[in-house]
Write an enzyme that holds these catalytic residues in place. Structure first.
Site, PDB file in Angstrom:
ATOM      1  N   LYS A 142       0.844  -1.201   0.000  1.00  0.00           N
ATOM      2  CA  LYS A 142       0.000   0.000   0.000  1.00  0.00           C
ATOM      3  C   LYS A 142       0.877   1.248   0.000  1.00  0.00           C
ATOM      4  O   LYS A 142       1.907   1.284   0.680  1.00  0.00           O
ATOM      5  CB  LYS A 142      -0.912  -0.030   1.231  1.00  0.00           C
ATOM      6  CG  LYS A 142      -1.973   1.070   1.255  1.00  0.00           C
ATOM      7  CD  LYS A 142      -2.872   0.910   2.473  1.00  0.00           C
ATOM      8  CE  LYS A 142      -3.940   1.984   2.537  1.00  0.00           C
ATOM      9  NZ  LYS A 142      -4.831   1.822   3.705  1.00  0.00           N
ATOM     10  N   SER A 192      -9.663   1.858   2.841  1.00  0.00           N
ATOM     11  CA  SER A 192      -8.795   2.600   1.951  1.00  0.00           C
ATOM     12  C   SER A 192      -7.779   1.730   1.204  1.00  0.00           C
ATOM     13  O   SER A 192      -7.138   2.195   0.262  1.00  0.00           O
ATOM     14  CB  SER A 192      -8.037   3.667   2.756  1.00  0.00           C
ATOM     15  OG  SER A 192      -7.218   3.073   3.753  1.00  0.00           O
ATOM     16  N   SER A 238      -9.914  -0.471   7.081  1.00  0.00           N
ATOM     17  CA  SER A 238      -9.330  -0.290   5.748  1.00  0.00           C
ATOM     18  C   SER A 238      -8.608  -1.497   5.168  1.00  0.00           C
ATOM     19  O   SER A 238      -8.215  -1.475   4.011  1.00  0.00           O
ATOM     20  CB  SER A 238      -8.380   0.905   5.753  1.00  0.00           C
ATOM     21  OG  SER A 238      -9.094   2.104   5.813  1.00  0.00           O
TER      22      SER A 238
END
Length: 485
Positions: free
Chosen positions: A79, A154, A178
Site C-alpha cells: 500500500k 482505503s 481499511s
C-alpha cells in the site's frame, strides 16, 4: 504454467523443489499485471527493474541451495502509505506526488529479510481517508469481481491486486476497517492485527492510536505466514508491543470443537442488508457444524462506534497532517506571495476534498470550547466500547459477525455522500477503537459481489482467529472463483 493464482505455500514448495525459479515467478506476475491492471488499476508504481534484478539474485541462491527466508522469491505489493526506500510513496495524494523516501519502513526491512520481492506500490484512498479508493488523486481502482463496483477502501488497491492474481500477498493499513472492508468487497482474506503487534515505523500516520499494518491474501494460511514475517517489537515504534509469540501457523489446522463464539445481536441489526445477514447466519451454522458453540450476546455501544471513531481519527489526522506545510517536503504552491499564503495554498491545492473535510472536522473537535464536548467524550465512548468487548471475552473466545453491512457499492454511488460512506464502517471501527485483532474471510456472494465474515479476537490472540478462519475456509472459499474473474 501460469502461477499468478498459486498460494504462497505452493510457490514456496515449487521454488524449494527447484521446479520454478524466483525470476520466472516475478516475470509471470509482471505479465499478469500488464494484461489485467490497465483495467483494474490497482498499482500506482511498479519497481520492475529492481524486482527482476532481486529475483535473479535469488535464482543464484536457489542454485546453491541457500534459500533462506519464509517468503523466499515471493512477490508482494505494498500500500502506498508504507514507506519504501527509493520507491515513490505518495499516499495517493497530490501532496506527496514524486516523493521518494530515503529510508525503509520496519515492515519492509522484515520482508526483505525474508527475501520477498517488491513488485510495486498499490492504490488507496488519499492518506487512507475513504472507503472506496475513489479519493485517490491518481486513479479509481475497480473491483475484480464486478468492474462497476468499488473495491472498498482505503486499501482498495491492495485487496484488488490480490483478488486479481497480480500478487500472492499485499500489505494494507487499517485505521477503521481499511484492510477488512476491501477484503470483504474483493473476496479475499484481510487481517487487522492487535494494535502494537506490527511496527508502524514507516507507515505515514493517519490516526496514530488506531492505525495498524496487516496482510491481505487469497487464503488463511498464507495470511498467517505473512503476519509471522512482519510481527514483532520495534525500537523505532514505542507503541509496538513486546509480545514473543509470533507463531500463527503451527496450530492453524487444529479443530475448533468446544470453542465459544459470540454473535452480537447488534451486528445483524439496522443497516445490515438482508443478503449479508443470510450469508452470515449460514456461516454461523457452518461454525456450529465444525464443533463451535455460538451464542447471541450484546455489544450495546456498537452504534456509537462511527461517531466516536470519526471524531478521534479526524482529530489525530488534523495533528498528523500539519507536517505537510509546503516547505519541508511535499507539494509546494508556485503562486504564493507570502509565508502564510504558502501554507494555505500548498495545503488547499495539495490535499483532496475528503482529506480537507477530515482536517476541518478534527481541528474543530480539538478547538477550545469543543474539546470536552467532542474529543474527550469520544474517548470516553471508546472506553465503553472496549469494556463491552472485555465483558464478552470473559466468557467467549471469538466474536463473529459481518465485516461490512452490504456488498460493494457502485463506483460513484456514495462519493458525494460522506455520511453514507462512513456508515459502511459500522462493524469495523469498534475493533480499532478497542485495539483488537480482526480478520475478514469470504463467506458468500450476492449478485456476484463477495460478502465477508468478520472474526474478532482477544488482544494478541490472532492464533485463535486463524484457527477458526482456516476451519471455516475448508467449508467455504472462493479459490476457484479468482481464475474466472
Amino acid at each position: 504454467m501460469s502461477i499468478r493464482f498459486e498460494s504462497i505455500e505452493k510457490l514456496t514448495e515449487l521454488i524449494k523443489n527447484k521446479e520454478i525459479k524466483p525470476s520466472d515467478v516475478v516475470k509471470d506476475i509482471y505479465a499478469a499485471i500488464e494484461e489485467t491492471d490497465p483495467t483494474i488499476k490497482s498499482f500506482l508504481a511498479l519497481d520492475k527493474e529492481n524486482a527482476i534484478k532481486k529475483a535473479e539474485e535469488l535464482d543464484e541462491l536457489q542454485a546453491k541451495d541457500q534459500m533462506d527466508g519464509k517468503l523466499f522469491g515471493i512477490p508482494m505489493g505494498i500500500k502506498d502509505n508504507i514507506i519504501t526506500k527509493d520507491v515513490e510513496t505518495t499516499c495517493a495524494s497530490k501532496m506527496l506526488e514524486g516523493f521518494v523516501p530515503i529510508y525503509e519502513s520496519t515492515v519492509m526491512n522484515k520482508l526483505h529479510d525474508e527475501n520477498a520481492v517488491l513488485i510495486g506500490k498499490l492504490n488507496m484512498d488519499e492518506f487512507a481517508m475513504g472507503g472506496s479508493t475513489e479519493t485517490s488523486y491518481f486513479k479509481k481502482t475497480l473491483n475484480p469481481f464486478d468492474h462497476t463496483a468499488v473495491p472498498g477502501g482505503s486499501s482498495g488497491g491492495s485487496a484488488a491486486a490480490v483478488a486479481a492474481g497480480l500478487v500472492p500477498f499485499s500489505l494494507g493499513s487499517d485505521t477503521g476497517g481499511s484492510i477488512r472492508q476491501p477484503a470483504s468487497y474483493c473476496g479475499v482474506v484481510g487481517m487487522k492485527p492487535t494494535y502494537g503487534r506490527v511496527s508502524r515505523f514507516g507507515l505515514v500516520a493517519f490516526a496514530s492510536s488506531l492505525d495498524q499494518i496487516g496482510p491481505i491474501t487469497r487464503n488463511v494460511k498464507d495470511n498467517a505466514l505473512v503476519l509471522e514475517a512482519i510481527s514483532g517489537v520495534d525500537a523505532n515504534d514505542s507503541t509496538s508491543a513486546p509480545v514473543d509469540d509470533v507463531d500463527f501457523t503451527s496450530d492453524i489446522g487444529k479443530d475448533i470443537k468446544g470453542l465459544k463464539i459470540a454473535l452480537p445481536k447488534e451486528y445483524l441489526g439496522e443497516g445490515v442488508s438482508e443478503e449479508v445477514k443470510t450469508s452470515v447466519k449460514e456461516a454461523v451454522e457452518t461454525l456450529k457444524s465444525l464443533g463451535a458453540e455460538v451464542d447471541e450476546v450484546s455489544l450495546p455501544n456498537t452504534k456509537y462506534g462511527i461517531p466516536s471513531y470519526y471524531v478521534i481519527a479526524s482529530s489525530e489526522a488534523s495533528a498528523n497532517l500539519a507536517r505537510f506545510d509546503g516547505i519541508r517536503y511535499g507539494y509546494h504552491s508556485k503562486e504564493a506571495q507570502s509565508l502564510e499564503e504558502l501554507y494555505k495554498m500548498s495545503r488547499s491545492e495539495g490535499f483532496g476534498e475528503e482529506v480537507k473535510r477530515r482536517i476541518f472536522l478534527g481541528t474543530f473537535a480539538l478547538s477550545s470550547g469543543y474539546y470536552d464536548a467532542y474529543y474527550k467524550k469520544s474517548q470516553k465512548v471508546r472506553t465503553l466500547i472496549k469494556n463491552d468487548f472485555d465483558k464478552v471475552f470473559e466468557s467467549y473466545d471469538v466474536v463473529v459477525g459481518p465485516t461490512a453491512p452490504t456488498t460493494a457499492f457502485n463506483i460513484g454511488e456514495e462519493i458525494d455522500d460522506p455520511l453514507t460512506m462512513y456508515a459502511n464502517d459500522l462493524l469495523t471501527t469498534p475493533v480499532n477503537l478497542a485495539g483488537l485483532p480482526g480478520i475478514s474471510v469470504p463467506c458468500g456472494q450476492s449478485n456476484g459481489r463477495p460478502i465477508g465474515l468478520q472474526l474478532i479476537g482477544k488482544p494478541f490472540d490472532e492464533k485463535t482467529l486463524y484457527r477458526v478462519a482456516y476451519q471455516f475456509e475448508t467449508q467455504y472459499n472462493l479459490h476457484d472463483a479468482y481464475e474466472n474473474l
